[in-house]
Write an enzyme that holds these catalytic residues in place. Structure first.
Site, PDB file in Angstrom:
ATOM      1  N   THR A   1      -1.800  -2.581  19.379  1.00  0.00           N
ATOM      2  CA  THR A   1      -1.388  -1.273  19.890  1.00  0.00           C
ATOM      3  C   THR A   1      -1.927  -1.019  21.291  1.00  0.00           C
ATOM      4  OG1 THR A   1      -1.742   1.099  19.553  1.00  0.00           O
ATOM      5  CG2 THR A   1      -3.400  -0.354  18.639  1.00  0.00           C
ATOM      6  N   ASP A   2      -1.245  -0.143  22.035  1.00  0.00           N
ATOM      7  CA  ASP A   2      -1.766   0.268  23.347  1.00  0.00           C
ATOM      8  C   ASP A   2      -2.986   1.178  23.198  1.00  0.00           C
ATOM      9  OD1 ASP A   2      -0.460   2.552  22.433  1.00  0.00           O
ATOM     10  OD2 ASP A   2       0.720   2.875  24.250  1.00  0.00           O
ATOM     11  N   GLU A   3      -3.242   1.652  21.968  1.00  0.00           N
ATOM     12  CA  GLU A   3      -4.375   2.568  21.770  1.00  0.00           C
ATOM     13  C   GLU A   3      -5.720   1.877  22.008  1.00  0.00           C
ATOM     14  OE1 GLU A   3      -4.099   5.279  18.465  1.00  0.00           O
ATOM     15  OE2 GLU A   3      -1.936   5.049  18.359  1.00  0.00           O
TER      16      GLU A   3
ATOM     17  N   THR B   1       0.850  -1.193   0.000  1.00  0.00           N
ATOM     18  CA  THR B   1       0.000   0.000   0.000  1.00  0.00           C
ATOM     19  C   THR B   1       0.888   1.247   0.000  1.00  0.00           C
ATOM     20  OG1 THR B   1      -0.051   0.298   2.401  1.00  0.00           O
ATOM     21  CG2 THR B   1      -1.658  -1.254   1.456  1.00  0.00           C
TER      22      THR B   1
ATOM     23  N   VAL C   1       2.479  21.055  15.743  1.00  0.00           N
ATOM     24  CA  VAL C   1       2.245  20.360  17.021  1.00  0.00           C
ATOM     25  C   VAL C   1       0.757  20.484  17.322  1.00  0.00           C
ATOM     26  CG1 VAL C   1       2.713  20.392  19.499  1.00  0.00           C
ATOM     27  CG2 VAL C   1       4.577  20.788  17.876  1.00  0.00           C
TER      28      VAL C   1
ATOM     29  N   LYS D   1      -8.358  -1.992  15.520  1.00  0.00           N
ATOM     30  CA  LYS D   1      -7.331  -2.867  16.109  1.00  0.00           C
ATOM     31  C   LYS D   1      -7.921  -3.641  17.294  1.00  0.00           C
ATOM     32  CE  LYS D   1      -3.550  -3.268  15.195  1.00  0.00           C
ATOM     33  NZ  LYS D   1      -2.843  -4.143  14.214  1.00  0.00           N
TER      34      LYS D   1
ATOM     35  N   TYR E   1      -9.158   3.926  13.993  1.00  0.00           N
ATOM     36  CA  TYR E   1      -7.983   3.048  13.968  1.00  0.00           C
ATOM     37  C   TYR E   1      -7.966   2.129  15.193  1.00  0.00           C
ATOM     38  CZ  TYR E   1      -3.181   1.601  14.965  1.00  0.00           C
ATOM     39  OH  TYR E   1      -2.084   0.856  15.298  1.00  0.00           O
TER      40      TYR E   1
HETATM   41  N1  LIG Z   1       3.758   2.411  14.381  1.00  0.00           N
HETATM   42  C1  LIG Z   1       3.422   2.321  15.664  1.00  0.00           C
HETATM   43  O1  LIG Z   1       3.849   3.163  16.478  1.00  0.00           O
HETATM   44  C2  LIG Z   1       2.568   1.185  16.157  1.00  0.00           C
HETATM   45  C3  LIG Z   1       2.261   1.142  17.513  1.00  0.00           C
HETATM   46  C4  LIG Z   1       1.498   0.081  17.972  1.00  0.00           C
HETATM   47  C5  LIG Z   1       1.082  -0.924  17.121  1.00  0.00           C
HETATM   48  N2  LIG Z   1       1.381  -0.851  15.787  1.00  0.00           N
HETATM   49  C6  LIG Z   1       0.910  -1.934  14.918  1.00  0.00           C
HETATM   50  O2  LIG Z   1       2.049  -2.535  14.334  1.00  0.00           O
HETATM   51  C7  LIG Z   1       1.740  -2.980  13.021  1.00  0.00           C
HETATM   52  C8  LIG Z   1       2.720  -2.397  12.020  1.00  0.00           C
HETATM   53  O3  LIG Z   1       2.661  -0.981  12.115  1.00  0.00           O
HETATM   54  P1  LIG Z   1       3.563  -0.062  11.176  1.00  0.00           P
HETATM   55  O4  LIG Z   1       3.703   1.254  11.845  1.00  0.00           O
HETATM   56  O5  LIG Z   1       4.750  -0.800  10.751  1.00  0.00           O
HETATM   57  O6  LIG Z   1       2.571   0.119   9.920  1.00  0.00           O
HETATM   58  P2  LIG Z   1       2.902   0.627   8.454  1.00  0.00           P
HETATM   59  O7  LIG Z   1       1.702   1.419   8.043  1.00  0.00           O
HETATM   60  O8  LIG Z   1       4.248   1.261   8.380  1.00  0.00           O
HETATM   61  O9  LIG Z   1       2.985  -0.712   7.584  1.00  0.00           O
HETATM   62  C9  LIG Z   1       1.874  -1.509   7.320  1.00  0.00           C
HETATM   63  C10 LIG Z   1       2.239  -2.492   6.219  1.00  0.00           C
HETATM   64  O10 LIG Z   1       1.108  -3.345   6.016  1.00  0.00           O
HETATM   65  C11 LIG Z   1       0.894  -3.470   4.626  1.00  0.00           C
HETATM   66  N3  LIG Z   1      -0.531  -3.703   4.400  1.00  0.00           N
HETATM   67  C12 LIG Z   1      -1.550  -2.832   4.594  1.00  0.00           C
HETATM   68  N4  LIG Z   1      -2.711  -3.400   4.223  1.00  0.00           N
HETATM   69  C13 LIG Z   1      -2.411  -4.654   3.808  1.00  0.00           C
HETATM   70  C14 LIG Z   1      -3.199  -5.727   3.321  1.00  0.00           C
HETATM   71  N5  LIG Z   1      -4.531  -5.609   3.181  1.00  0.00           N
HETATM   72  N6  LIG Z   1      -2.584  -6.884   3.006  1.00  0.00           N
HETATM   73  C15 LIG Z   1      -1.230  -7.009   3.132  1.00  0.00           C
HETATM   74  N7  LIG Z   1      -0.452  -6.017   3.564  1.00  0.00           N
HETATM   75  C16 LIG Z   1      -1.026  -4.851   3.903  1.00  0.00           C
HETATM   76  C17 LIG Z   1       1.348  -2.154   4.029  1.00  0.00           C
HETATM   77  O11 LIG Z   1       1.645  -2.272   2.639  1.00  0.00           O
HETATM   78  C18 LIG Z   1       2.561  -1.820   4.886  1.00  0.00           C
HETATM   79  O12 LIG Z   1       3.737  -2.363   4.339  1.00  0.00           O
HETATM   80  C19 LIG Z   1       0.290  -2.582  12.757  1.00  0.00           C
HETATM   81  O13 LIG Z   1      -0.529  -3.692  13.003  1.00  0.00           O
HETATM   82  C20 LIG Z   1       0.025  -1.475  13.774  1.00  0.00           C
HETATM   83  O14 LIG Z   1      -1.328  -1.437  14.127  1.00  0.00           O
HETATM   84  C21 LIG Z   1       2.095   0.197  15.293  1.00  0.00           C
END
Ligand SMILES: NC(=O)c1ccc[n+]([C@@H]2O[C@H](COP(=O)([O-])OP(=O)(O)OC[C@H]3O[C@@H](n4cnc5c(N)ncnc54)[C@H](O)[C@@H]3O)[C@@H](O)[C@H]2O)c1
Length: 345
Positions: free
Chosen positions: A130-132, A34, A211, A159, A155
């Protein structure tokens, strides 16, 4: 171990892919590519015999079935998601589709694959969340694994729904799962629509540093390489059916975080100092959670895991990485929505 990582071309997924390969695991990276994906994030392992890439959507059951049958993984680490809160405010539909329907589809594919293998106890479906999902804290307290769910954005609601599905598949069908809920990540390869890269790149370009509100929102910042290490620890040593909160032990108000980044940039680029003069307060995000904080007792006492860097150390590494890697972030600035103010509702 052979691990199928979903979302392995994203920010956290790619850190997991790089670290898992470095530890000697076989990795299959399943990603739909994506707007948030970047295959450059995994370029360092792309030629490794331990690594394979499959472009696929987790909502496409037939393709996911085919990939599982072809690669026969021992575990699935599920990170694929829509992850940007502001985008979820403008367009919740894709969050419902990927985060809820996609997780459901992946669970069903995993269940029939696991059934066909004879239901091995050693299989793991690791759901990354996520903690959210826990909602917003006041000035005191921390989220534990038993804090009631109270998601407040499209979001976090999507989750939370996916977490419930994973627990239901464990209870109902016996699928061997582990879950993790982590705080805000930061570090190299962070997509330039999230707070820390926005601050670094706007400051570098002499643009206003936005901010939200008064900058008083507090987050517990987790360095992405530490998070990847924690995830592989939970995957290999976590107790079946258990969830683990992962935090950085690094709480900071947004305004203090932004000020720290500006001070680091002042050291690297003294000619443009003080970068803090670029800080601009903008209308707050609707429903902006005030404070998140993780109680890391379970993962630290049961699995002996703790973050390796302080916020000061992690930010110094991160700022240096962005200064050294314009070829990575420059093309991403042209992607849809990057640089625009999203999520005002
Ligand atoms: N970034 C944070 O601070 C954070 C904090 C807590 C939890 N998370 C969780 O960690 C995970 C990864 O987060 P991130 O920040 O790396 O996200 P990101 O948005 O950087 O990456 C998401 C990836 O998932 C792929 N993707 C999206 N839809 C898809 C689909 N339908 N099929 C296959 N691939 C798909 C995208 O192409 C992308 O490479 C997520 O589940 C997010 O909810 C993230």
């Amino acid at each position: 171990m052979k691990i199928l990582v979903t979302g392995g071309a994203g920010f956290i997924g790619s850190a997991v892919v790089r670290q898992a390969v470095a530890q000697g695991h076989h990795v299959v990276n399943l990603d739909a590519l994506t707007y948030a994906a970047c295959l450059a994030n995994v370029a360092s392992v792309a030629d490794s015999p331990l690594y394979a890439f499959e472009e696929a959507d987790i909502c496409d059951r037939t393709t996911v079935d085919r990939i599982l049958a072809r690669h026969r993984p021992d575990a699935i680490m599920h990170l694929a998601a829509e992850s940007h809160v502001d985008r979820s405010i403008d367009g919740p539909g894709t969050f419902i589709q990927t985060n809820i329907t996609g997780t459901y589809t992946l669970l069903e594919a995993a269940r029939s694959y696991w059934d066909a293998q004879g239901k091995p106890d050693s299989f793991r479906f690791h759901h990354i969340s996520t903690d959210e999902v826990y909602g917003s804290l006041g000035a005191e307290g921390q989220f534990t694994e038993t804090t009631p769910y109270d998601p407040r954005s499209p979001y976090s609601a999507s989750k939370a729904a996916s977490d419930h599905l994973v627990r239901a598949w464990a209870e109902t069908y016996g699928l061997p799962v582990v879950l993790t809920n982590c705080s805000n990540n930061y570090g190299p390869y962070h997509f330039p629509e999230k707070l820390i890269p926005v601050v670094i790149l706007n400051a570098l370009h002499g643009k206003p540093i936005p901010v939200y509100g008064k900058g008083e929102n507090v987050r517990d910042w987790l360095y992405v390489e530490d998070h990847a290490d924690a995830l592989l620890t939970v995957l290999t040593r976590g107790e079946l059916g258990r969830s683990y909160n992962i935090g950085g032990e690094n709480e900071a108000r947004n305004i203090d975080l932004v000020t720290m980044i500006c001070a680091l940039l002042d050291q690297h680029r003294p000619d443009a100092a003080p970068h803090a003069d670029l800080i601009t307060y903008v209308t707050d995000r609707p429903g902006h959670d005030l404070r998140y904080a993780i109680d890391p007792t379970r993962i630290s006492t049961e699995l002996g895991w703790r973050p390796s860097v302080t916020l000061e150390e992690g930010l110094a590494k991160t700022v240096a990485w962005y200064l050294d890697n314009p070829d990575w972030w420059q093309p991403l600035l042209d992607r849809d929505g990057v640089g625009a103010r999203l999520g005002k509702a």
